[in-house]
Design an enzyme around this catalytic site. Structure first.
Site, PDB file in Angstrom:
ATOM      1  N   ASP A  12      49.217 -66.918   6.520  1.00  0.00           N
ATOM      2  CA  ASP A  12      47.852 -66.833   6.020  1.00  0.00           C
ATOM      3  C   ASP A  12      47.246 -68.225   6.168  1.00  0.00           C
ATOM      4  O   ASP A  12      47.983 -69.220   6.254  1.00  0.00           O
ATOM      5  CB  ASP A  12      47.869 -66.390   4.554  1.00  0.00           C
ATOM      6  CG  ASP A  12      46.510 -66.481   3.911  1.00  0.00           C
ATOM      7  OD1 ASP A  12      45.570 -65.851   4.409  1.00  0.00           O
ATOM      8  OD2 ASP A  12      46.377 -67.228   2.916  1.00  0.00           O
ATOM      9  N   ASP A  14      43.835 -69.621   4.453  1.00  0.00           N
ATOM     10  CA  ASP A  14      43.171 -70.223   3.291  1.00  0.00           C
ATOM     11  C   ASP A  14      44.065 -70.178   2.054  1.00  0.00           C
ATOM     12  O   ASP A  14      44.509 -69.114   1.623  1.00  0.00           O
ATOM     13  CB  ASP A  14      41.863 -69.486   3.017  1.00  0.00           C
ATOM     14  CG  ASP A  14      40.948 -69.515   4.235  1.00  0.00           C
ATOM     15  OD1 ASP A  14      40.508 -70.614   4.604  1.00  0.00           O
ATOM     16  OD2 ASP A  14      40.701 -68.450   4.828  1.00  0.00           O
ATOM     17  N   ASP A 170      49.509 -66.759  -0.053  1.00  0.00           N
ATOM     18  CA  ASP A 170      49.207 -67.285  -1.376  1.00  0.00           C
ATOM     19  C   ASP A 170      48.574 -66.256  -2.297  1.00  0.00           C
ATOM     20  O   ASP A 170      48.432 -66.500  -3.490  1.00  0.00           O
ATOM     21  CB  ASP A 170      48.245 -68.470  -1.264  1.00  0.00           C
ATOM     22  CG  ASP A 170      46.835 -68.030  -0.894  1.00  0.00           C
ATOM     23  OD1 ASP A 170      45.911 -68.239  -1.705  1.00  0.00           O
ATOM     24  OD2 ASP A 170      46.655 -67.465   0.193  1.00  0.00           O
TER      25      ASP A 170
END
Length: 228
Positions: A12, A14, A170
């Site tokens: 991922d 961001d 995240d």
């Protein structure tokens, strides 16, 4: 297609590779302020891991905005790109991890809810584009996270089996997407209060302390130890 058991890693972007959520919050705050909405960081946290296109669609419903989704998306992307080009930093341990994997020849990709333009700008600006040449935006698939589409497309472009991919994420929605894709997940929660979310329980490795707990060497050792 890669050999069975050949490891591939999908990141991922961001909040995982780069500390971009403050930029997204500021771009969101400025965009919504034009319509009289006082957007808070707490509200922003509920959108972590959700694609920008799905975020603006929800804004229209939540705040009763009469502007089109495309209009909101254009305004958000324009503000975000200006901020991203000026002040996005890669997490130092994530950069080291990417470099470790690159030295071993491990195929890698980025799978993100951000627009293709944002992904390209951030990877170029942080120097990560040198190592991460395969990138998939949620704009390029039918449905964003928590659906598995963006991760499955990343695996397809890498020529990898989903079962041979490890995802770093995240957000709870991203962990759910990795699980739905049949991929193992290293979860590094950006929002500490969400570490107990049921989606994170599906992760093969959960680092409750987030980026403060992540180190390149320990993650690399875990990959080697758990490699099928």
């Amino acid at each position: 297609m890669s050999d069975p058991g050949a490891l591939s890693v999908v990141f991922d972007l961001d909040g995982t590779l780069v500390d971009s959520e403050p930029n997204y919050f500021e771009a969101s705050r400025r965009t919504l302020a034009e319509y009289g909405v006082a957007f808070t960081w707490t509200e922003h946290e509920s959108y972590v891991g959700i694609s920008t296109r799905e975020t603006v669609a929800d804004w229209r419903r939540r705040y009763g905005l009469r502007v089109s989704a495309d209009g909101l998306l254009e305004a958000l992307d324009r503000r975000y790109l200006a901020l991203a080009r000026a002040r996005t930093r890669a997490y130092p341990e994530m950069r080291k991890f990417v470099e470790l994997l690159a030295a071993e020849g491990v195929p890698m990709a980025v799978a993100s809810g951000s627009s293709p333009e944002a992904i390209e700008a951030i990877l170029a600006g942080t120097g990560l584009a040198e190592f991460l040449r395969t990138a998939v935006s949620a704009d390029e698939v039918a449905v964003g996270k928590p659906a598995p589409d963006v991760f499955l497309e990343a695996a397809r472009r890498l020529g990898a089996r989903p079962a041979d991919c490890v995802v770093l994420e995240d957000a709870a929605a991203g962990a759910a997407a990795a699980h739905a894709a049949g991929m193992r997940c290293i979860a590094i929660p950006y929002v500490a209060a969400q570490a107990d979310a049921p989606e994170f329980a599906t992760a093969a490795l959960l680092l409750r302390g987030g980026q403060a707990e992540f180190t390149a060497r320990s993650a690399y050792a875990w990959l080697r130890r758990t490699r099928p």
